[in-house]
Design an enzyme around this catalytic site. Structure first.
Site, short mmCIF file in Angstrom:
data_model
loop_
_atom_site.label_atom_id
_atom_site.label_comp_id
_atom_site.label_asym_id
_atom_site.label_seq_id
_atom_site.Cartn_x
_atom_site.Cartn_y
_atom_site.Cartn_z
N HIS A 271 39.83 38.33 35.96
CA HIS A 271 40.70 37.60 35.03
C HIS A 271 39.89 37.31 33.76
CE1 HIS A 271 42.73 33.96 33.47
NE2 HIS A 271 43.79 34.37 34.12
N ASP B 49 34.86 33.34 41.50
CA ASP B 49 36.15 32.92 40.98
C ASP B 49 37.10 32.78 42.17
OD1 ASP B 49 38.61 32.54 39.89
OD2 ASP B 49 38.48 34.17 38.42
N GLN C 47 42.29 32.35 43.04
CA GLN C 47 43.38 32.92 43.85
C GLN C 47 43.09 32.86 45.34
OE1 GLN C 47 46.27 33.63 42.71
NE2 GLN C 47 45.95 33.96 40.53
N LYS D 181 47.27 25.89 41.11
CA LYS D 181 47.66 27.02 41.97
C LYS D 181 47.65 26.60 43.44
CE LYS D 181 45.46 30.42 38.92
NZ LYS D 181 46.53 30.95 38.10
N CYS E 260 46.69 38.34 32.16
CA CYS E 260 45.36 37.84 31.76
C CYS E 260 44.25 38.64 32.44
CB CYS E 260 45.19 36.35 32.06
SG CYS E 260 46.38 35.31 31.24
N1 C6P Z 1 45.74 33.28 36.69
C1 C6P Z 1 47.92 34.27 36.71
O1 C6P Z 1 49.12 34.32 36.43
P1 C6P Z 1 43.51 28.79 34.74
O2 C6P Z 1 44.44 29.42 33.76
O3 C6P Z 1 42.26 28.32 34.07
O4 C6P Z 1 44.14 27.77 35.60
O5 C6P Z 1 43.06 29.93 35.77
C2 C6P Z 1 42.39 31.04 35.30
C3 C6P Z 1 42.26 32.08 36.36
C4 C6P Z 1 41.00 32.48 36.75
N2 C6P Z 1 40.84 33.40 37.70
C5 C6P Z 1 41.87 33.98 38.31
C6 C6P Z 1 41.62 35.01 39.39
C7 C6P Z 1 43.18 33.63 37.95
O6 C6P Z 1 44.20 34.22 38.56
C8 C6P Z 1 43.38 32.67 36.94
C9 C6P Z 1 44.77 32.30 36.50
C10 C6P Z 1 47.13 33.02 36.40
O7 C6P Z 1 47.35 35.21 37.26
C11 C6P Z 1 47.41 32.52 35.04
S1 C6P Z 1 46.81 33.59 33.78
#
Ligand code: C6P
Length: 407
Positions: free
Chosen positions: A121, A198, A201, A224, A365
């Protein structure tokens, strides 16, 4: 796991539009929130609103205790110590905290390398690009196999004494691959590199143990995993966090301040400058309670069942291409797909309008990977503990109809 009972905990699942029941398949973007979390948030604002660590009155004491307790709950949830959990806004902020900390610590020298995977991401790409520009560091990508799993041979070949950090996703938010995170970590540590994960997910969907995977740092978002938006976290091993300089300065992160110098506060306060998202933190604590009560193993096995069913249904539709490992053991609850001739956003819009099915479309993203699979973007259905096979049926039937009419 009683899904019907769980569904009753989520008020938004009663929502209908034009008489059609909401089918929420955009859980990888953000999850729905159960009443237990909503109640905790309202309770803070309606019964004991106060700033934390700043008042001797009862309200401030109560808010401070609840906020501290939330750190302890999250720590226990991933087998960390309470002062190893820093509350941030989200996974993105967690990675930025880590990146600026390492930068200010002068951890990297010119020519050092950081290894990430080809399915990261942006939150685990763009901060490191800052170091490419400003610290002379090289960003190295471990590639994927044809089935979207991580090419471990490629990773092994690329790791070297120059590698100072391996920062890898545990579950991809697009192709959904579960990486062999423990093995990745061992290889990184054996090479003398720091190891960051990371977990945005993975933490909502499976049991995570930071000690078992031997992560030095681990980033996640609360929203999430049933918590409010604007709250997330960074786990860091205590001895590493103690060495890491703060990247935000101001109130609460200090023990004492003189005119020209300050002394940093203890962990985790050193990294939590200013008034935080108190209600969000308390809500995250409630979310962790809710998930723990159901059980992460139960959640994972329910999602596997939904995923297998969905992969089968979607893959069977003529004109649809699926971009996943196609094995519930190797991937999280996501189906990434495209329909021949139909643009990703048009398909998502058609599903929303015709059957009230919410999915995500576009680059997710994760543009380097998604644009290489389809320059116009892809569609993604992602599942969570409250989703059912009946919902998958409605989605798959509607998808088939749309592909026949628009394709
Ligand atoms: N992915 C998706 O629709 P934030 O935006 O900071 O809460 O999370 C960032 C992030 C980092 N790593 C992974 C693997 C992610 O999936 C995400 C967020 C969402 O896939 C929003 S872009």
């Amino acid at each position: 796991m009683n899904v019907e009972k769980i569904r009753k905990d989520f008020p938004i699942l009663k929502r209908k539009d034009d008489g059609k029941q909401l089918i929420y398949f955009d859980n990888a973007a953000t999850s729905l929130k159960p009443e237990a979390v909503l109640d905790e948030v309202v309770d803070y604002y309606s019964r004991y609103t106060a700033n934390i660590h700043r008042g001797v009155h009862k309200l401030s004491q109560e808010a401070s205790e609840k906020y501290e307790m939330a750190h302890r709950k999250v720590a226990k949830f991933i087998n960390a110590k309470h002062d190893e959990i820093i509350f941030t806004r989200n996974a993105t902020e967690s990675f930025n905290l880590l990146m600026y900390g390492l930068y200010n610590q002068k951890y990297f020298s010119e020519g050092d390398e950081i290894i990430i995977s080809a399915m990261e991401h942006h939150a685990n790409i763009v901060p490191w690009q800052f170091l490419e520009k400003n610290a002379g560091v090289k960003l190295v990508y471990a590639e994927l196999n044809e089935d979207f799993t991580l090419n471990m041979d490629d990773y092994r070949e690329k790791i070297s004494p120059k590698t100072k950090l391996v920062s890898m996703t545990h579950i991809s938010n697009t192709v959904a691959t579960i990486t062999p995170i423990k093995e990745i970590g061992k290889i990184a540590k054996d090479a003398g590199a720091l190891f960051a994960v990371d977990a945005a997910q993975s933490i909502p969907h499976m049991k995570l143990d930071v000690k078992d995977i031997n992560a030095d740092f681990l980033a996640f978002s609360g929203h999430k995993m049933l918590a409010p938006t604007g709250i997330g976290g960074l786990f860091g091993k205590k001895e590493l966090l103690e060495r890491l300089p703060p990247f935000m300065f101001g109130g609460d992160m200090i023990l004492s301040v003189e005119r020209h110098s300050s002394e940093w506060n203890d962990l985790p306060h050193k990294f939590e400058a200013g008034t935080p998202h108190i209600a969000g933190g308390i809500g995250l604590g409630a979310a962790v309670d809710y998930l723990s009560k159901i059980g992460m193993d139960e959640i994972r096995s329910h999602e596997k069942e939904i995923l297998e069913y969905a992969l089968d249904r979607v893959n069977g539709i003529e004109g649809i291409t699926v971009y996943n490992p196609m094995d519930a053991e190797k991937q999280g609850g996501i189906v990434l797909f495209s329909a021949k001739e139909i643009e990703a956003h048009d398909l998502a819009l058609a599903l929303d309008e015709s059957a009230n099915v919410a999915i995500r479309s576009g680059m997710h993203c994760a543009e380097p990977l998604v644009s290489s699979l389809n320059p116009k973007g892809l569609d993604r259905a992602s599942f969570y503990l409250y989703n059912t096979k009946e919902e998958v049926d409605v989605f798959a039937e509607q998808l088939e109809k749309i592909v026949k009419t628009l394709g």
